[in-house]
Write an enzyme that holds these catalytic residues in place. Structure first.
Site, PDB file in Angstrom:
ATOM      1  CD  GLU A  79      -5.049   0.505  76.215  1.00  0.00           C
ATOM      2  OE1 GLU A  79      -5.618   0.424  75.040  1.00  0.00           O
ATOM      3  OE2 GLU A  79      -5.411   0.770  77.286  1.00  0.00           O
ATOM      4  CB  CYS A 111      -7.477   1.350  81.237  1.00  0.00           C
ATOM      5  SG  CYS A 111      -7.681   2.329  79.749  1.00  0.00           S
ATOM      6  CG  HIS A 233     -10.179   3.847  83.711  1.00  0.00           C
ATOM      7  ND1 HIS A 233      -8.966   4.282  83.562  1.00  0.00           N
ATOM      8  CD2 HIS A 233     -10.742   3.837  82.693  1.00  0.00           C
ATOM      9  CE1 HIS A 233      -8.572   4.311  82.088  1.00  0.00           C
ATOM     10  NE2 HIS A 233      -9.902   4.080  81.684  1.00  0.00           N
TER      11      HIS A 233
HETATM   12  P1  HMG Z   1     -19.386  12.883  72.185  1.00  0.00           P
HETATM   13  O1  HMG Z   1     -20.269  11.991  71.222  1.00  0.00           O
HETATM   14  O2  HMG Z   1     -18.567  13.725  71.349  1.00  0.00           O
HETATM   15  O3  HMG Z   1     -19.863  13.629  73.129  1.00  0.00           O
HETATM   16  O4  HMG Z   1     -18.465  11.727  72.811  1.00  0.00           O
HETATM   17  P2  HMG Z   1     -21.313  14.006  73.628  1.00  0.00           P
HETATM   18  O5  HMG Z   1     -22.148  14.333  72.746  1.00  0.00           O
HETATM   19  O6  HMG Z   1     -21.848  12.784  74.296  1.00  0.00           O
HETATM   20  O7  HMG Z   1     -21.090  15.100  74.793  1.00  0.00           O
HETATM   21  C1  HMG Z   1     -20.329  14.797  76.012  1.00  0.00           C
HETATM   22  C2  HMG Z   1     -20.840  15.688  77.200  1.00  0.00           C
HETATM   23  O8  HMG Z   1     -20.650  16.719  76.871  1.00  0.00           O
HETATM   24  C3  HMG Z   1     -22.267  15.308  77.431  1.00  0.00           C
HETATM   25  O9  HMG Z   1     -22.742  15.049  78.810  1.00  0.00           O
HETATM   26  C4  HMG Z   1     -23.018  16.393  76.695  1.00  0.00           C
HETATM   27  O10 HMG Z   1     -24.079  16.903  77.488  1.00  0.00           O
HETATM   28  C5  HMG Z   1     -21.957  17.629  76.982  1.00  0.00           C
HETATM   29  P3  HMG Z   1     -23.521  14.013  79.295  1.00  0.00           P
HETATM   30  O11 HMG Z   1     -24.705  14.180  78.698  1.00  0.00           O
HETATM   31  O12 HMG Z   1     -22.736  12.655  79.273  1.00  0.00           O
HETATM   32  O13 HMG Z   1     -23.375  14.185  80.961  1.00  0.00           O
HETATM   33  N1  HMG Z   1     -21.820  18.644  76.189  1.00  0.00           N
HETATM   34  C6  HMG Z   1     -21.998  20.099  76.679  1.00  0.00           C
HETATM   35  N2  HMG Z   1     -21.962  20.546  78.003  1.00  0.00           N
HETATM   36  C7  HMG Z   1     -21.684  21.779  78.293  1.00  0.00           C
HETATM   37  N3  HMG Z   1     -21.811  22.687  76.991  1.00  0.00           N
HETATM   38  C8  HMG Z   1     -21.953  22.186  75.696  1.00  0.00           C
HETATM   39  C9  HMG Z   1     -21.971  20.738  75.739  1.00  0.00           C
HETATM   40  N4  HMG Z   1     -21.986  20.051  74.500  1.00  0.00           N
HETATM   41  C10 HMG Z   1     -22.083  18.744  75.082  1.00  0.00           C
HETATM   42  N5  HMG Z   1     -22.032  23.157  74.762  1.00  0.00           N
HETATM   43  C11 HMG Z   1     -17.360  10.309  74.449  1.00  0.00           C
HETATM   44  C12 HMG Z   1     -18.018  11.763  74.181  1.00  0.00           C
HETATM   45  C13 HMG Z   1     -16.722  10.264  75.634  1.00  0.00           C
HETATM   46  C14 HMG Z   1     -18.294   9.192  73.974  1.00  0.00           C
HETATM   47  C15 HMG Z   1     -16.131  10.479  73.191  1.00  0.00           C
HETATM   48  O14 HMG Z   1     -15.301  11.389  73.516  1.00  0.00           O
HETATM   49  C16 HMG Z   1     -15.368   9.059  73.273  1.00  0.00           C
HETATM   50  O15 HMG Z   1     -15.766   8.177  72.608  1.00  0.00           O
HETATM   51  N6  HMG Z   1     -14.217   8.893  73.978  1.00  0.00           N
HETATM   52  C17 HMG Z   1     -13.243   7.613  74.010  1.00  0.00           C
HETATM   53  C18 HMG Z   1     -13.965   6.512  74.797  1.00  0.00           C
HETATM   54  C19 HMG Z   1     -13.978   6.685  76.422  1.00  0.00           C
HETATM   55  O16 HMG Z   1     -13.447   7.626  76.855  1.00  0.00           O
HETATM   56  N7  HMG Z   1     -14.931   5.974  76.854  1.00  0.00           N
HETATM   57  C20 HMG Z   1     -14.940   5.983  78.357  1.00  0.00           C
HETATM   58  C21 HMG Z   1     -15.506   4.668  78.956  1.00  0.00           C
HETATM   59  S1  HMG Z   1     -14.675   3.149  78.406  1.00  0.00           S
HETATM   60  C22 HMG Z   1     -12.796   3.533  79.277  1.00  0.00           C
HETATM   61  O17 HMG Z   1     -12.857   4.193  80.110  1.00  0.00           O
HETATM   62  C23 HMG Z   1     -11.947   2.802  78.802  1.00  0.00           C
HETATM   63  C24 HMG Z   1     -10.502   3.573  77.840  1.00  0.00           C
HETATM   64  O18 HMG Z   1      -9.844   4.230  78.972  1.00  0.00           O
HETATM   65  C25 HMG Z   1      -9.933   2.556  77.159  1.00  0.00           C
HETATM   66  C26 HMG Z   1      -8.935   1.490  77.992  1.00  0.00           C
HETATM   67  O19 HMG Z   1      -9.532   0.602  78.703  1.00  0.00           O
HETATM   68  O20 HMG Z   1      -8.052   1.173  77.470  1.00  0.00           O
HETATM   69  C27 HMG Z   1     -11.406   4.566  77.009  1.00  0.00           C
END
Ligand code: HMG
Length: 401
Positions: A79, A111, A233
């Site tokens: 992609e 993906c 994935h």
């Molecule tokens: P965010 O808002 O920055 O992070 O986005 P958050 O606030 O949700 O924190 C992430 C985790 O860290 C949380 O854990 C927090 O609690 C923890 P959870 O509650 O989820 O278990 N955290 C901490 N832990 C320890 N110490 C600390 C601390 N602070 C926070 N101090 C997000 C995270 C993944 C949403 C963002 O990075 C993002 O948008 N990423 C891109 C999208 C993505 O990867 N989506 C995954 C599913 S879709 C997919 O897999 C397809 C894809 O590969 C694309 C394709 O198909 O081509 C993406």
């Protein structure tokens, strides 16, 4: 007749950014990236590598075991392709010197596309048992500087040789699939970085897992206990941990202990944790990591595989590992690559990330960095030029005029 994966090899950039460096630059607690997302390092491509050079390098290991005229197809999945018309598979076929009779095609569905390629290749080799299909999945995950997706960037490529009587894994054609028209992650043609509704995408991923597992389980009559290991994935490694715990909770009524979780998915996460998301390659980077790193012999054991591509398409299926598979892996190549990488400072990461090519058609030569055996040399009249290199030094031109 059995059909499946006869060879699998992986490649990623020689450069990485430590997630602690990124955390410091962003004023974020490093634990958020290491514990919250489960990432330690992020692979970053230098200006003279792209999805083509990564794919060709990954494939150069896998195809080394075969004659150049054994392949009927090269299927390139990505992609983050470099051209809207010409398939990346043409470049890869020519860099590898495969026969001119080989068919070439590029496929896209976020993906998920590599799994679609695998599902198309399997019945092909069943009806052409002396022939091979080469799948190369190659991607660069880019969300942009200072975005919430930034710590889930990365890059990598996987090459998979599909054949009859495979030496690594055989598949039985049973799977659970689902497709929905959703906007969780996308990249319009005029943008270099993906747009994402991060939390929504994670919810859809988990929902698709529930549905596809259910369908797969019903069709196959298999439960979780019929699978020795699980590959997911991997947008980031914590996503797989959450997904697996969810599946196990629904099945057993409680979550796995830390050691059970480590046993069932730990080895599949090792490469992703230090390279990051590689979109279409990601699930199969996980599979490579599992086969390379498992201390236990997985011969005759079943592996569950969950493929998810935003937009979205998902599939749950499984494969049976062949006895003696360890003799056919490229573990040493993968280890040498990952151990020999160069760490970037935050400023160097920004520089690599912000690199752009001229769009006016003038001749342009890209600077030389550490690469695999192929590098992107530059542009001339909008045509991409590649060359083969030996230990980082240019030796000959591989580009058509
Ligand atoms: P965010 O808002 O920055 O992070 O986005 P958050 O606030 O949700 O924190 C992430 C985790 O860290 C949380 O854990 C927090 O609690 C923890 P959870 O509650 O989820 O278990 N955290 C901490 N832990 C320890 N110490 C600390 C601390 N602070 C926070 N101090 C997000 C995270 C993944 C949403 C963002 O990075 C993002 O948008 N990423 C891109 C999208 C993505 O990867 N989506 C995954 C599913 S879709 C997919 O897999 C397809 C894809 O590969 C694309 C394709 O198909 O081509 C993406």
């Amino acid at each position: 007749m059995s059909v499946g994966i006869d060879a699998i090899s992986f490649y990623s950039s020689h450069y990485f950014l430590d997630m602690r460096t990124l955390a410091t630059a962003r004023g974020v607690d490093p634990e958020k990236y290491s514990a919250g997302l489960g990432q330690e390092r992020m692979a970053v491509l230098p200006p003279d590598e792209d999805v083509i050079t990564m794919a060709a390098t990954a494939a150069s290991f896998a195809v080394s075991r075969y004659r150049k005229d054994e392949f009927d197809f090269v299927i390139f999945t990505t992609e983050s392709g470099v051209d809207q018309s010409k398939s990346g598979a043409i470049y890869v076929r020519s860099m590898l010197g495969l026969a001119r009779e080989t068919r070439v095609i590029e496929m896209k569905q976020a993906c998920y596309s590599s799994t679609a390629a695998l599902q198309l290749a399997l019945p092909y080799v069943e009806t052409h048992p002396t022939r091979k299909v080469l799948i190369v999945a190659s991607d660069v995950a880019r969300y942009g500087l200072n975005t919430s997706g930034e710590p889930t960037q990365g890059c990598g490529a996987v090459a998979i040789v599909v054949s009859a009587s495979p030496r690594l894994i055989e598949f039985d054609g049973i799977s659970g699939c689902v497709t929905d028209d959703v906007m969780d992650f996308w990249r319009p043609n005029y943008m270099r970085e993906a747009l994402v509704d991060g939390k929504y995408s994670s919810k859809l991923y988990l929902h698709a897992l529930d549905e596809t597992w259910e369908k797969y389980s019903k069709l196959s009559g298999r439960g979780l206990r019929d699978h020795a290991r699980f590959c997911y994935h991997l947008p980031f490694t914590r996503m797989a941990e959450k997904a697996h715990q969810r599946l196990c909770s629904a099945h057993y009524g409680n979550e796995l202990s830390k050691s059970q979780l480590e046993e069932q998915i730990g080895d599949s996460l090792r490469y992703n944790r230090v390279t990051g998301n590689s979109y279409s390659a990601s699930l199969y980077v996980g599979l490579t990591s599992l086969l390379d790193n498992s201390k236990e012999d997985l011969g005759e054991k079943r592996i569950g595989l969950f493929s998810y591509g935003s937009g979205c398409s998902a599939e749950y299926f499984s494969g049976l590992v062949k006895p003696g598979y360890k003799d056919w892996l490229f573990t040493q190549n993968h280890r040498e690559l990952l151990e020999g990488r160069t760490e970037l400072s935050y400023e160097q990461y920004q520089e690599f990330f912000s690199f752009t090519l001229p769009t006016d058609g003038r001749e342009y030569e890209v600077g030389k960095y550490k690469t695999g055996p192929f590098r992107f040399r530059g542009l001339n009249r909008h045509k991409r030029k590649y060359e083969t290199v030996s230990v980082g030094y240019a030796t000959s031109n591989t580009s058509p005029s």
